[in-house]
Scaffold this motif. Structure first.
Motif, PDB file in Angstrom:
ATOM      1  N   CYS A  68      33.783  72.919  27.423  1.00  0.00           N
ATOM      2  CA  CYS A  68      34.285  71.776  26.507  1.00  0.00           C
ATOM      3  C   CYS A  68      33.583  72.725  25.110  1.00  0.00           C
ATOM      4  CB  CYS A  68      33.413  71.078  26.446  1.00  0.00           C
ATOM      5  SG  CYS A  68      31.744  71.069  27.312  1.00  0.00           S
ATOM      6  N   SER A  69      33.908  72.056  24.229  1.00  0.00           N
ATOM      7  CA  SER A  69      33.345  72.664  22.490  1.00  0.00           C
ATOM      8  C   SER A  69      32.362  71.734  21.590  1.00  0.00           C
ATOM      9  CB  SER A  69      34.648  73.061  21.866  1.00  0.00           C
ATOM     10  OG  SER A  69      34.944  74.294  22.443  1.00  0.00           O
ATOM     11  N   CYS A  70      31.267  72.048  21.904  1.00  0.00           N
ATOM     12  CA  CYS A  70      30.594  70.736  21.075  1.00  0.00           C
ATOM     13  C   CYS A  70      29.199  71.399  20.853  1.00  0.00           C
ATOM     14  CB  CYS A  70      29.606  69.905  22.730  1.00  0.00           C
ATOM     15  SG  CYS A  70      29.248  71.194  23.813  1.00  0.00           S
ATOM     16  N   THR A  71      28.130  70.612  20.467  1.00  0.00           N
ATOM     17  CA  THR A  71      27.321  71.585  19.987  1.00  0.00           C
ATOM     18  C   THR A  71      26.138  71.757  20.744  1.00  0.00           C
ATOM     19  OG1 THR A  71      27.469  70.363  17.842  1.00  0.00           O
ATOM     20  CG2 THR A  71      25.595  71.523  17.537  1.00  0.00           C
ATOM     21  N   ASN A  72      25.710  72.946  21.845  1.00  0.00           N
ATOM     22  CA  ASN A  72      25.142  73.280  22.888  1.00  0.00           C
ATOM     23  C   ASN A  72      23.623  73.225  22.682  1.00  0.00           C
ATOM     24  OD1 ASN A  72      24.164  73.368  25.631  1.00  0.00           O
ATOM     25  ND2 ASN A  72      25.370  75.340  25.748  1.00  0.00           N
ATOM     26  N   PHE A  73      22.647  72.705  22.652  1.00  0.00           N
ATOM     27  CA  PHE A  73      21.219  72.964  22.787  1.00  0.00           C
ATOM     28  C   PHE A  73      20.369  72.659  23.976  1.00  0.00           C
ATOM     29  CE2 PHE A  73      21.335  68.818  20.947  1.00  0.00           C
ATOM     30  CZ  PHE A  73      20.423  67.981  21.443  1.00  0.00           C
ATOM     31  N   LEU A  74      19.472  73.497  24.444  1.00  0.00           N
ATOM     32  CA  LEU A  74      18.373  73.158  25.477  1.00  0.00           C
ATOM     33  C   LEU A  74      16.725  72.566  25.015  1.00  0.00           C
ATOM     34  CD1 LEU A  74      17.685  73.963  27.973  1.00  0.00           C
ATOM     35  CD2 LEU A  74      17.025  75.674  27.638  1.00  0.00           C
ATOM     36  N   GLU A  75      16.143  71.317  25.255  1.00  0.00           N
ATOM     37  CA  GLU A  75      15.085  71.239  24.551  1.00  0.00           C
ATOM     38  C   GLU A  75      13.887  71.737  25.237  1.00  0.00           C
ATOM     39  OE1 GLU A  75      14.990  66.588  23.404  1.00  0.00           O
ATOM     40  OE2 GLU A  75      16.720  66.898  24.169  1.00  0.00           O
ATOM     41  N   LEU A  76      12.678  72.107  24.873  1.00  0.00           N
ATOM     42  CA  LEU A  76      11.865  73.239  24.909  1.00  0.00           C
ATOM     43  C   LEU A  76      10.467  72.117  24.261  1.00  0.00           C
ATOM     44  CD1 LEU A  76      12.238  76.596  24.350  1.00  0.00           C
ATOM     45  CD2 LEU A  76      12.758  75.199  26.507  1.00  0.00           C
ATOM     46  N   THR A  77       9.715  72.136  25.377  1.00  0.00           N
ATOM     47  CA  THR A  77       7.736  71.301  24.894  1.00  0.00           C
ATOM     48  C   THR A  77       7.183  72.137  24.575  1.00  0.00           C
ATOM     49  OG1 THR A  77       8.619  69.830  26.642  1.00  0.00           O
ATOM     50  CG2 THR A  77       6.309  69.741  26.301  1.00  0.00           C
ATOM     51  N   ASN A 107       6.552  77.549  18.761  1.00  0.00           N
ATOM     52  CA  ASN A 107       6.679  77.391  17.272  1.00  0.00           C
ATOM     53  C   ASN A 107       7.904  76.679  17.365  1.00  0.00           C
ATOM     54  OD1 ASN A 107       7.621  78.726  14.681  1.00  0.00           O
ATOM     55  ND2 ASN A 107       9.092  80.385  15.605  1.00  0.00           N
ATOM     56  N   PRO A 108       7.772  75.765  16.810  1.00  0.00           N
ATOM     57  CA  PRO A 108       8.685  74.243  17.633  1.00  0.00           C
ATOM     58  C   PRO A 108       9.372  74.223  16.779  1.00  0.00           C
ATOM     59  CG  PRO A 108       6.417  73.583  17.252  1.00  0.00           C
ATOM     60  CD  PRO A 108       6.464  74.896  16.740  1.00  0.00           C
ATOM     61  N   GLY A 123      10.342  70.957  20.502  1.00  0.00           N
ATOM     62  CA  GLY A 123       9.442  70.167  19.889  1.00  0.00           C
ATOM     63  C   GLY A 123      10.004  69.023  19.442  1.00  0.00           C
ATOM     64  N   ALA A 124       9.110  67.885  19.070  1.00  0.00           N
ATOM     65  CA  ALA A 124      10.824  66.770  18.399  1.00  0.00           C
ATOM     66  C   ALA A 124      10.601  67.015  16.952  1.00  0.00           C
ATOM     67  CB  ALA A 124       9.316  66.079  18.080  1.00  0.00           C
ATOM     68  N   GLU A 125      10.968  66.186  16.074  1.00  0.00           N
ATOM     69  CA  GLU A 125      11.125  66.543  14.757  1.00  0.00           C
ATOM     70  C   GLU A 125       9.943  66.454  13.416  1.00  0.00           C
ATOM     71  OE1 GLU A 125      13.378  65.552  16.530  1.00  0.00           O
ATOM     72  OE2 GLU A 125      15.224  66.038  15.528  1.00  0.00           O
ATOM     73  N   SER A 126       8.807  65.525  13.959  1.00  0.00           N
ATOM     74  CA  SER A 126       7.988  65.885  13.593  1.00  0.00           C
ATOM     75  C   SER A 126       6.780  66.980  13.752  1.00  0.00           C
ATOM     76  CB  SER A 126       6.681  64.610  13.962  1.00  0.00           C
ATOM     77  OG  SER A 126       6.853  64.348  15.744  1.00  0.00           O
TER      78      SER A 126
END
Length: 342
Positions: free
Chosen positions: A139-148, A258-259, A283-286
């Motif tokens: 599939c073609s999409c905006t692939n991302f991995l979330e890190l804490t 490094n958020p 991290g979160a946008e905040s």
């Protein structure tokens, strides 16, 4: 430089530093002979054919300087402040169809850089990956991995496909991380015979039932964290780019300190443009740094497939002001796209 008629894509250049002696260098490469082998650092494979008299030295033969701190530890029993991931940089598709991908997904850039946007829903500015759909096909999409933030992150970057499955064997991929330097803990190659001919993929990684090997694990279930044979836990080199060999893997580690939204991609340009890329959302946008006051933005720009096709199919008048106007409109749109994604 003389034109290379044998390999027309082969280009060489001479770099002159300020203060260097003027003129072209006159040195010649050493001959690689049976009594004096040449050495190549950071090979994309484990060995040259014996007739080349050339020895490969993997990047992990290097050690860090004494002032560099050791990598953060990862206990054998993975704790709550660590995370381990497998990411596959390879080509999906069959026969002549080759699709550059990461974990079977070709990257679609967001319509504007996420770190300069106010809070909004993902689908307002990116092609969100449908997890169920992407499990079963490319599939073609905006692939991302979330890190804490604060976690120690260990990633095994691999480059393989199942022989009987969907995928095309390709090349080694130099994978570059924005936002972080990382420790190169281990590099492992595919299997080669005594003549340097590829035999098969490294068997340390288990693809399971996934024909594209996009949900890999260690073949030995006791492996993980610090407990992986061949790891340098004391003084591994730090890099921001590492070669991921065909049929092999590289284990890297870093602290998520490094958020931000960070681009990860193959540094072979055509592979990146085709979609061999992803993002890390750390991290979160905040928690992420805000752009400085007055930072120029391009807004939420989206160019639909219909609009693109309409532009490229316009007839271009021959000569005169009309041609300049058409060329200028295309140039402006290209400039906007380049500005938004630089």
């Amino acid at each position: 430089m003389a034109k290379d008629t044998t390999y027309p894509g082969h280009v060489e250049a001479i770099l002159h530093y300020d203060g260097a002696i003027q003129g072209n260098p006159t040195s010649t490469p050493d001959a690689c002979i049976s009594t004096a082998h040449c050495e190549v650092l950071n090979c994309p494979f484990s060995m040259y054919p014996p007739s080349r008299y050339t020895d490969c030295k993997p990047l992990t033969n290097l050690i860090a300087p004494s002032f560099q701190p050791p990598p953060p530890p990862m206990p054998v029993n993975i704790s709550t402040d660590t995370a381990e991931h497998f990411i596959n940089f390879h080509f999906t598709g069959k026969d002549s169809l080759r699709l550059s991908s990461v974990n079977g997904r070709s990257f679609v850039p967001p319509s504007t850089p996420p770190m300069i946007l106010p809070p909004m829903e993902y689908d307002d500015y990116m092609e969100v990956c449908d997890e169920e759909e992407c499990k079963n096909r490319h599939c073609s999409c905006t692939n991302f991995l979330e890190l804490t933030p604060g976690h120690t992150i260990q990633i095994t970057l691999h480059n393989r496909v199942q022989y009987q499955g969907e995928g095309i064997r390709g090349t080694a991929h130099p994978v570059h991380f924005h936002g972080h330097h990382f420790y190169v803990m281990k590099i492992a190659y595919a299997e080669y015979d005594v003549n340097g001919k590829y035999v098969g993929d490294n068997q340390d990684i288990d693809c399971g039932e996934d024909i594209r090997c996009n949900n890999a694990t260690w073949s030995d279930p006791t492996w993980g964290g610090d407990n992986i044979p061949g790891m340098n836990l004391l003084n591994p080199p730090m890099k921001d780019t590492v070669i991921v060999p065909v049929g092999g893997y590289a284990v890297i580690r870093f602290k998520a300190d490094n958020p931000g939204w960070w681009f990860v991609h193959c540094h072979i340009e055509i592979h990146q443009v085709e979609g061999m890329a992803m993002m890390l959302k750390e991290g979160a946008e905040s928690q992420m740094s805000k752009p400085p006051s007055g930072f120029p933005t391009c807004g939420n720009y989206y160019w639909s497939e219909e609009e693109f096709n309409e532009i490229i199919q316009r007839p271009i008048p021959v000569g005169g002001q009309g041609r300049n106007q058409v060329d200028w409109s295309v140039m402006v749109m290209v400039a906007i796209v380049l500005y938004c994604f630089q």
